[in-house]
Design an enzyme around this catalytic site. Sequence first.
Site, PDB file in Angstrom:
ATOM      1  N   CYS A 159      23.986  41.001  33.702  1.00  0.00           N
ATOM      2  CA  CYS A 159      23.636  42.382  33.357  1.00  0.00           C
ATOM      3  C   CYS A 159      22.278  42.819  33.892  1.00  0.00           C
ATOM      4  CB  CYS A 159      23.676  42.576  31.847  1.00  0.00           C
ATOM      5  SG  CYS A 159      22.336  41.718  31.001  1.00  0.00           S
ATOM      6  N   CYS A 172      19.097  38.346  34.031  1.00  0.00           N
ATOM      7  CA  CYS A 172      20.450  37.849  33.757  1.00  0.00           C
ATOM      8  C   CYS A 172      21.354  38.110  34.964  1.00  0.00           C
ATOM      9  CB  CYS A 172      20.998  38.549  32.514  1.00  0.00           C
ATOM     10  SG  CYS A 172      22.744  38.222  32.247  1.00  0.00           S
ATOM     11  N   ASP A 224      73.809  -1.203  27.729  1.00  0.00           N
ATOM     12  CA  ASP A 224      73.720   0.257  27.787  1.00  0.00           C
ATOM     13  C   ASP A 224      75.114   0.883  27.732  1.00  0.00           C
ATOM     14  OD1 ASP A 224      71.104  -0.310  28.111  1.00  0.00           O
ATOM     15  OD2 ASP A 224      70.855   0.712  30.052  1.00  0.00           O
ATOM     16  N   ALA A 225      76.081   0.235  28.406  1.00  0.00           N
ATOM     17  CA  ALA A 225      77.436   0.796  28.457  1.00  0.00           C
ATOM     18  C   ALA A 225      78.057   0.846  27.060  1.00  0.00           C
ATOM     19  CB  ALA A 225      78.317  -0.027  29.396  1.00  0.00           C
ATOM     20  N   GLU A 230      50.051   9.262  17.127  1.00  0.00           N
ATOM     21  CA  GLU A 230      49.663   9.850  18.410  1.00  0.00           C
ATOM     22  C   GLU A 230      50.851   9.856  19.360  1.00  0.00           C
ATOM     23  OE1 GLU A 230      46.445  10.633  18.310  1.00  0.00           O
ATOM     24  OE2 GLU A 230      45.741  10.809  20.383  1.00  0.00           O
ATOM     25  N   ASP A 266      44.945   7.767  23.748  1.00  0.00           N
ATOM     26  CA  ASP A 266      44.479   9.041  24.278  1.00  0.00           C
ATOM     27  C   ASP A 266      45.679   9.973  24.474  1.00  0.00           C
ATOM     28  OD1 ASP A 266      42.751  10.897  25.169  1.00  0.00           O
ATOM     29  OD2 ASP A 266      42.328   9.926  27.095  1.00  0.00           O
ATOM     30  N   LYS A 308      33.775   4.582  21.301  1.00  0.00           N
ATOM     31  CA  LYS A 308      34.282   5.035  22.598  1.00  0.00           C
ATOM     32  C   LYS A 308      33.870   4.071  23.695  1.00  0.00           C
ATOM     33  CE  LYS A 308      36.026   9.131  21.536  1.00  0.00           C
ATOM     34  NZ  LYS A 308      35.462  10.351  22.061  1.00  0.00           N
ATOM     35  N   LYS A 333      42.352   3.233  20.316  1.00  0.00           N
ATOM     36  CA  LYS A 333      42.329   4.689  20.158  1.00  0.00           C
ATOM     37  C   LYS A 333      43.142   5.287  21.295  1.00  0.00           C
ATOM     38  CE  LYS A 333      39.279   8.531  19.117  1.00  0.00           C
ATOM     39  NZ  LYS A 333      39.830   9.533  20.010  1.00  0.00           N
ATOM     40  N   LYS A 383      38.846   1.077  10.750  1.00  0.00           N
ATOM     41  CA  LYS A 383      39.083   1.718   9.457  1.00  0.00           C
ATOM     42  C   LYS A 383      38.858   0.697   8.347  1.00  0.00           C
ATOM     43  CE  LYS A 383      42.674   4.494  11.603  1.00  0.00           C
ATOM     44  NZ  LYS A 383      44.104   4.762  11.777  1.00  0.00           N
ATOM     45  N   CYS A 437      19.500  35.595  27.899  1.00  0.00           N
ATOM     46  CA  CYS A 437      19.520  36.966  28.383  1.00  0.00           C
ATOM     47  C   CYS A 437      19.184  37.863  27.194  1.00  0.00           C
ATOM     48  CB  CYS A 437      20.908  37.282  28.908  1.00  0.00           C
ATOM     49  SG  CYS A 437      21.274  39.035  28.939  1.00  0.00           S
ATOM     50  N   SER A 477      39.371  14.348  11.829  1.00  0.00           N
ATOM     51  CA  SER A 477      38.944  13.772  13.092  1.00  0.00           C
ATOM     52  C   SER A 477      38.057  12.574  12.786  1.00  0.00           C
ATOM     53  CB  SER A 477      38.225  14.814  13.930  1.00  0.00           C
ATOM     54  OG  SER A 477      37.131  15.286  13.205  1.00  0.00           O
ATOM     55  N   LEU A 478      37.486  11.986  13.795  1.00  0.00           N
ATOM     56  CA  LEU A 478      36.706  10.765  13.585  1.00  0.00           C
ATOM     57  C   LEU A 478      35.306  10.911  14.123  1.00  0.00           C
ATOM     58  CD1 LEU A 478      39.299   8.116  14.823  1.00  0.00           C
ATOM     59  CD2 LEU A 478      38.495   8.401  12.489  1.00  0.00           C
ATOM     60  N   TYR A 531      49.918   5.524  12.946  1.00  0.00           N
ATOM     61  CA  TYR A 531      48.786   4.750  12.438  1.00  0.00           C
ATOM     62  C   TYR A 531      48.285   5.218  11.070  1.00  0.00           C
ATOM     63  CZ  TYR A 531      46.593   8.620  14.997  1.00  0.00           C
ATOM     64  OH  TYR A 531      46.267   9.853  15.486  1.00  0.00           O
ATOM     65  N   CYS A 577      25.142  43.230  27.564  1.00  0.00           N
ATOM     66  CA  CYS A 577      25.455  42.281  28.638  1.00  0.00           C
ATOM     67  C   CYS A 577      26.954  41.988  28.619  1.00  0.00           C
ATOM     68  CB  CYS A 577      24.675  40.986  28.436  1.00  0.00           C
ATOM     69  SG  CYS A 577      25.165  39.699  29.594  1.00  0.00           S
ATOM     70  N   TYR A 601      76.445   1.044  24.271  1.00  0.00           N
ATOM     71  CA  TYR A 601      75.746   2.109  23.544  1.00  0.00           C
ATOM     72  C   TYR A 601      76.335   3.467  23.925  1.00  0.00           C
ATOM     73  CZ  TYR A 601      71.965   4.955  21.622  1.00  0.00           C
ATOM     74  OH  TYR A 601      71.254   5.872  20.900  1.00  0.00           O
ATOM     75  N   ASP A 602      76.480   3.688  25.235  1.00  0.00           N
ATOM     76  CA  ASP A 602      77.003   4.974  25.722  1.00  0.00           C
ATOM     77  C   ASP A 602      78.400   5.264  25.165  1.00  0.00           C
ATOM     78  OD1 ASP A 602      74.696   5.327  27.076  1.00  0.00           O
ATOM     79  OD2 ASP A 602      75.493   4.727  29.039  1.00  0.00           O
ATOM     80  N   GLU A 659      42.011  -0.724  15.640  1.00  0.00           N
ATOM     81  CA  GLU A 659      43.178  -0.164  16.337  1.00  0.00           C
ATOM     82  C   GLU A 659      42.747   0.414  17.676  1.00  0.00           C
ATOM     83  OE1 GLU A 659      44.818   2.835  13.752  1.00  0.00           O
ATOM     84  OE2 GLU A 659      44.914   1.478  12.037  1.00  0.00           O
TER      85      GLU A 659
HETATM   86  S1  IVH Z   1      42.885   7.900  12.634  1.00  0.00           S
HETATM   87  C1  IVH Z   1      41.344   9.778   9.241  1.00  0.00           C
HETATM   88  N1  IVH Z   1      43.708   6.140  14.395  1.00  0.00           N
HETATM   89  O1  IVH Z   1      41.722  10.226  17.547  1.00  0.00           O
HETATM   90  C2  IVH Z   1      41.279   9.480  10.664  1.00  0.00           C
HETATM   91  N2  IVH Z   1      43.162   8.331  15.170  1.00  0.00           N
HETATM   92  O2  IVH Z   1      39.129  11.401  16.996  1.00  0.00           O
HETATM   93  C3  IVH Z   1      42.306  10.203  11.451  1.00  0.00           C
HETATM   94  N3  IVH Z   1      43.527   8.666  17.565  1.00  0.00           N
HETATM   95  O3  IVH Z   1      42.911  13.133  15.967  1.00  0.00           O
HETATM   96  C4  IVH Z   1      42.577   9.625  12.763  1.00  0.00           C
HETATM   97  N4  IVH Z   1      44.256   6.645  18.004  1.00  0.00           N
HETATM   98  O4  IVH Z   1      44.357  12.031  17.768  1.00  0.00           O
HETATM   99  C5  IVH Z   1      43.278   7.401  14.201  1.00  0.00           C
HETATM  100  N5  IVH Z   1      44.479   4.496  15.827  1.00  0.00           N
HETATM  101  C6  IVH Z   1      44.063   5.743  15.637  1.00  0.00           C
HETATM  102  C7  IVH Z   1      43.966   6.686  16.691  1.00  0.00           C
HETATM  103  C8  IVH Z   1      43.507   7.971  16.403  1.00  0.00           C
HETATM  104  C9  IVH Z   1      43.986   7.845  18.513  1.00  0.00           C
HETATM  105  C10 IVH Z   1      43.087  10.072  17.786  1.00  0.00           C
HETATM  106  C11 IVH Z   1      43.765  11.098  16.905  1.00  0.00           C
HETATM  107  C12 IVH Z   1      42.679  11.772  16.140  1.00  0.00           C
HETATM  108  C13 IVH Z   1      41.496  11.504  17.005  1.00  0.00           C
HETATM  109  C14 IVH Z   1      40.238  11.522  16.184  1.00  0.00           C
END
Ligand code: IVH
Length: 671
Positions: A412, A409, A32-33, A174, A118, A315, A116, A291, A427, A81-82, A226, A433, A35-36, A114
């Site tokens: 209202c 309701c 580290d030193a 991510e 969070d 999931k 997933k 994938k 309602c 999204s997935l 990814y 309302c 590098y610094d 892969e």
């Molecule tokens: S692929 C075309 N790969 O999950 C597909 N997403 O539910 C695009 N995520 O918005 C996403 N790990 O935030 C992909 N290995 C992974 C992932 C991943 C986490 C999240 C990502 C995405 C969400 C979709």
Amino acid sequence: MKKPVARVAQLHELLHDHSHRYYVLDNPSISDAEYDDMFRELQSLEAQFPDLQTPDSPTQRVGAPPLDGFDSVQHAIPMLSLGNAFSQDELNEFDRRVRERLEREGDEVIYVAEPKLDGLAISLRYEHGVFVQGATRGDGRSGENVTENLRTIEMIPLKLRTASPPAVFEARGEVFMSHDAFKSLNASMQASGKPAFVNPRNAAAGSLRQLDSRKTAQRRLSINLYGLGEVIGMDLPPTQMDALHLLAAYGFPVNNDIQRCDGIEACFDFYQTMGQRRPELGYDIDGVVFKVDSISEQRELGFVSRAPRWAIAQKFPAEEAQTLIESVEFQVGRTGALTPVARLQPVFVGGVTVSNATLHNMDEIERKDIRVGDTVIVRRAGDVIPEVARVVKYKRKHGARKIKLPQHCPVCGNPVQIREGEVKARCTGGLRCAAQVREAIKHFASRRAMDIDGLGDKLVEQLADAELINSVADLYTLDVEAVKAMPRMGEISANNLIKAIDTSRRTTLARFLFGLGIRDIGESGAALLASHFGSLEAVMAADESALTSIDDIGPIAADSVQTFFANADNRAVVDALLAAGVEFPTTETMQVGTLLSGNTYVLTGTLTVFTRDQAKQKLQLLGAKVSGSVSGKTTAVFAGDSPGSKVTKAESLGVPVLDEAALLELIGPVE
Ligand code: IVH
């Protein structure tokens, strides 16, 4: 002293290299030193020769001065999204669909498995090898420009590790926070009397969305890449595995646990193994992603709405905990639907403290036999609202009370009704309302509707509490003085809001119709109505057969449109909006698909005569498709001022690039 250009370049290279070894490969070769020392030498040279300090310098990770807000960034290629699978059956079903579409029923498909992560999805853009922009996913089409914040993350290369970088390279992945970093961050938050973050994902999101990137620099964020976004100037790798190898070679951190799986059985094994290993990973994952490995097969499979057909997230089961129902309240939503919500004794589930859980509707309450005072199992899965899964029957006490649907309701006082064939109670107060009005205003102001920048949910609540807005039309009567009186509202924000409200007056018919919040009419339904009927009057006058003659508008949606405009309160709101100056280009009723059908256009850069949305709507009215990205199928690209990389891409594909004058000639001016 001669300008130390060569030494600065050498220090860049050495420091980039050593931080890659340290942060990405976890395999440092100097202390580290040492590098610094090099880091300080570079800092001092940059101080003496400021023009040698470039944005890709290793010294630039400390953060930049605070911003007023984040700009929005259009994603050249949408961030998708997935779809989810919650069981082995659903996973098998996904594999069956993939094989069917690829016409290889007898064959095993090669997948990449892969973890997933969070955290939150981001896109990193490199031009000629240099990191130039980083953005959040946002709504998938556009996100927030968080470049300065991302620059502080040491795992992100500021330059690609290649001698011949492509013109454009977007890496997607991510941002997340490890358990260690999360614990120490929360310890220091608490030590300084600030509220702790509820889970690592919120901490990562909060850190990445700091306006002061110097604060982000102090949070230990991690990142894994990814996938790829826009790439210009090189061939795309033929498989997902190759893409991951390319990312690693360019200096990006790629998750260690990614595996190739031949066939869906192997995928399920991976899912089970990861489930077991989850507690020891040191960071949160909420499932695994599979994938299709071959990129050409991915292309063949394509997309449905916002999710690819070639990938799925499996999931982990929702997390559950036991607690007590203290009371039940009924919440009123935008369409008047009454949702029973259980107030719980607070309980920690899946990383957050939960004190409310949805009971969905009366049928569900009946089916699960839920009573006030019951001990129940609360379940939380990922982002979804916590729900009461079941009652622990043997713990039921004598005094446990049945839950009754209120006749009136709670907001209202108008009668509550359950329509024939529906489970939801509603309602009947409509726009009389207050709860429905508030939700209606939030929806009206939202990005995909009237897009009133700066008018968030909280501010709507405050303005409604102050009785400044009782309908969407009241928004157009607000002035700076009134807005300024709201809590934590300064002069500048108040001015900006009034400006944004004013700007929203000029909109499109599709946005307006969507913004009205007609039941069963979503964004695409509104766009269809707009392009089919051309004017508000025509939509309002349409009978059932005219409405259902549109593909995708069924009898239920048609009924909702008619019911909406038959209601005098709703018509009064529409009239008030028009009187307040809300306007949209009206085109003569025309059949869509005449002049330009079969053509696909891409709009880029700043247009002067129309906004991009206006141009898009006109093109669509004439039957053309308007796409966000250039491909071999694009008919032409219309480029305004300072166009982006879409022009380069069009040129490389031999797609014609035309200017705004040509666009004007094609579609005529906006009336
Ligand atoms: S692929 C075309 N790969 O999950 C597909 N997403 O539910 C695009 N995520 O918005 C996403 N790990 O935030 C992909 N290995 C992974 C992932 C991943 C986490 C999240 C990502 C995405 C969400 C979709």
